[in-house]
Scaffold this active site. Structure first.
Site, PDB file in Angstrom:
ATOM      1  N   PHE A 126      46.584  43.003  34.556  1.00 36.84           N
ATOM      2  CA  PHE A 126      45.752  43.061  35.759  1.00 36.84           C
ATOM      3  C   PHE A 126      46.537  42.440  36.918  1.00 36.84           C
ATOM      4  O   PHE A 126      47.134  41.373  36.761  1.00 36.84           O
ATOM      5  CB  PHE A 126      44.456  42.287  35.501  1.00 36.84           C
ATOM      6  N   ASP A 198      44.591  35.798  28.626  1.00 38.49           N
ATOM      7  CA  ASP A 198      43.523  36.124  29.563  1.00 38.49           C
ATOM      8  C   ASP A 198      42.465  36.897  28.769  1.00 38.49           C
ATOM      9  O   ASP A 198      42.745  37.965  28.216  1.00 38.49           O
ATOM     10  CB  ASP A 198      44.065  36.967  30.724  1.00 38.49           C
ATOM     11  N   TYR A 223      31.627  36.922  34.894  1.00 36.27           N
ATOM     12  CA  TYR A 223      30.769  37.980  35.450  1.00 36.27           C
ATOM     13  C   TYR A 223      30.895  39.330  34.750  1.00 36.27           C
ATOM     14  O   TYR A 223      30.212  40.270  35.119  1.00 36.27           O
ATOM     15  CB  TYR A 223      31.023  38.149  36.955  1.00 36.27           C
ATOM     16  N   LYS A 224      31.776  39.449  33.761  1.00 32.96           N
ATOM     17  CA  LYS A 224      31.921  40.729  33.068  1.00 32.96           C
ATOM     18  C   LYS A 224      30.966  40.756  31.868  1.00 32.96           C
ATOM     19  O   LYS A 224      29.759  40.838  32.060  1.00 32.96           O
ATOM     20  CB  LYS A 224      33.384  40.936  32.686  1.00 32.96           C
ATOM     21  N   ARG A 372      36.942  54.994  33.762  1.00 30.69           N
ATOM     22  CA  ARG A 372      36.754  53.920  32.782  1.00 30.69           C
ATOM     23  C   ARG A 372      35.266  53.729  32.496  1.00 30.69           C
ATOM     24  O   ARG A 372      34.457  53.668  33.421  1.00 30.69           O
ATOM     25  CB  ARG A 372      37.360  52.635  33.345  1.00 30.69           C
TER      26      ARG A 372
HETATM   27  C1  LIG Z   1      38.609  40.898  36.081  1.00 26.68           C
HETATM   28  C2  LIG Z   1      39.934  40.266  35.812  1.00 26.68           C
HETATM   29  C3  LIG Z   1      40.384  39.181  36.573  1.00 26.68           C
HETATM   30  C4  LIG Z   1      39.584  38.716  37.747  1.00 26.68           C
HETATM   31  O1  LIG Z   1      40.041  37.558  38.331  1.00 26.68           O
HETATM   32  P1  LIG Z   1      39.160  36.896  39.484  1.00 26.68           P
HETATM   33  O2  LIG Z   1      39.855  35.673  39.829  1.00 26.68           O
HETATM   34  O3  LIG Z   1      37.779  36.714  38.927  1.00 26.68           O
HETATM   35  O4  LIG Z   1      39.091  37.874  40.609  1.00 26.68           O
HETATM   36  C5  LIG Z   1      41.568  38.574  36.198  1.00 26.68           C
HETATM   37  N1  LIG Z   1      42.308  39.051  35.164  1.00 26.68           N
HETATM   38  C6  LIG Z   1      41.896  40.113  34.430  1.00 26.68           C
HETATM   39  C7  LIG Z   1      42.717  40.587  33.293  1.00 26.68           C
HETATM   40  C8  LIG Z   1      40.708  40.751  34.746  1.00 26.68           C
HETATM   41  O5  LIG Z   1      40.319  41.819  34.045  1.00 26.68           O
END
Ligand SMILES: *Cc1c(COP(=O)(O)O)cnc(C)c1O
Length: 413
Positions: A126, A198, A223-224, A372
């Protein structure tokens, strides 16, 4: 065997998790396949936030730091997330965002390996993870660099004795491909490096065992799959063996061993608390806290088996009903190797997703060409999977996605 709508309804009747759906506020007719991006709200969350506003803040004001337990929420909520990720109760805290927590743990990791100057990650990670790693490498100013690999198969070659830390996302955000956490961590440790995971697309999606894998650090989103609400605070895990030695640079007063002693010099807590920074967002924390109670009623094994069944059915139906329309599976076909999502590529993925959204089938588009779909067993039904594929078929068959309005891009996709 061919699955018709009645067969999907029968699967819902047999589903032991089906009763959980009513906890969520989901409007009639909505097929929500984007809980991997923003989980929906539960009614208990609305009540809890309302109570926090009216009673805890509105009436009791500052007393609530003690009387409502505000001060210890980062640890209390961390303790609720711990069993979902194979961590000890006191080894997780909820604080800041995933990006900020990644900054902290990467900084810790490079400080623990001062003679090594390389951070390794995957090119398909990401973007924020890669951006934060680039930022750390630049900021450290000790000649650190980021080394990107194209596949985990290249890991062994990429980890020489110059590597301080390997940072990977356990479930890939685009394809849903899952890394073997235990095996990768073992290889990284054998090379003398530290391992950061992560868990953004893992926590609440599938069983994770950080302790069994002997991971050094982990971070993830609230939040996911944890349904904590938009921008919910994130979590951070540090292995117990590192908690007294890992330092992090955002040495704010909440990470001090005695914040209310108001000492003039920083003396970090001898625990995971050291990864806290400043005053937390209480309204967001109480929302996440309430959202997590549902996990007391479910086992991750049941979640995982329904998740695999949902995504497997989706892939099968898409291939049966939408073959010949240019969709290609972009997720592992083996359910075991796939997180709680299924992705397909298509040259017109963006417009097709917009046309689906207009029909109340919510998935998302990920550049450059990915459709997705997230399958969250707490509230997604087998019949939703069936209906979603029927909509997709109609859109492809009729060419409805070609309309001008489905080809205009907003800022957030
Ligand atoms: C959703 C996601 C993030 C989000 O990071 P934020 O700091 O909450 O914006 C980070 N890493 C991965 C792999 C994600 O899927």
């Amino acid at each position: 065997m061919h699955t018709d709508r009645n067969a999907a309804l029968e699967l819902d009747r047999q589903d032991t998790l089906a009763h959980l759906r009513v906890s969520f506020v989901l409007r009639e007719g909505l097929i929500y396949l984007d809980g991997n991006s923003l989980g929906p709200m539960q009614a208990c969350v609305r009540e809890r936030v309302h109570n926090c506003l009216e009673k805890e803040w509105g009436q009791d004001l500052i007393a609530s730091w003690n009387s409502a337990g505000w001060f210890l929420l980062p640890q209390a909520i961390g303790g609720k997330i711990a069993p979902l990720i194979g961590a000890g109760t006191y080894d997780v805290v909820v604080t800041d965002s995933t990006s900020v927590n990644l900054f902290k743990v990467l900084a810790s990791a490079i400080t623990l390996r001062p003679d090594r100057k390389v951070i390794v990650s995957e090119r398909s990670n990401f973007p924020t993870d890669l951006y934060i790693a680039e930022g750390i490498a630049e900021f450290a100013e000790r000649g650190h660099t980021l080394r990107l690999i194209d596949s985990v198969d290249e890991l062994d070659d990429a980890i020489g004795d110059d590597v301080a830390v390997v940072m990977l996302t356990h479930v890939n955000y685009r394809s849903g491909a899952v890394h073997d956490m235990k095996k990768v961590t073992e290889n990284v440790h054998a090379a003398g490096a530290l391992m950061v995971w992560d868990l953004a697309h893992s926590a609440g999606a599938l069983p994770v065992d950080l302790a069994a894998a002997d991971a050094d650090f982990a971070i993830g989103c609230g939040y996911k799959y944890l349904n904590g609400g938009p921008g919910a605070p994130a979590f951070v895990y540090v292995a117990p063996r590192l908690q007294k030695v890992a330092v992090q640079p955002l040495s704010g007063w909440y990470g001090h061993k005695a914040p209310f002693a108001f000492e003039s010099s920083y003396d970090g807590a001898q625990s995971i608390d050291r990864f806290l920074t400043g005053t937390p967002p209480i309204l967001s924390l109480v929302a996440l806290d309430a959202a997590l109670d549902i996990w007391n009623e479910v086992s991750l094994e049941d979640i995982r088996s329904k998740s695999k069944a949902l995504s497997t059915l989706f892939i099968k139906l898409v291939e049966e009903r939408c073959g010949g329309f240019g969709l290609t599976l972009a997720s592992p076909r083996d359910a075991e190797a796939r997180g709680s999502q299924a992705s397909f590529t298509h040259d017109n993925a963006f417009a097709i997703m917009q046309a689906l959204i207009a029909r109340d089938v919510i998935g998302d588009f990920r550049a450059p060409d990915i459709l997705r779909f997230g399958f969250t067993p707490l509230y997604v039904r087998f019949v939703d999977v069936f209906d979603a594929v029927e909509h997709l078929h109609d859109i492809l068959q009729s060419g409805a996605w070609k309309q001008e309005k489905f080809n205009v891009r907003g800022t957030v996709t």
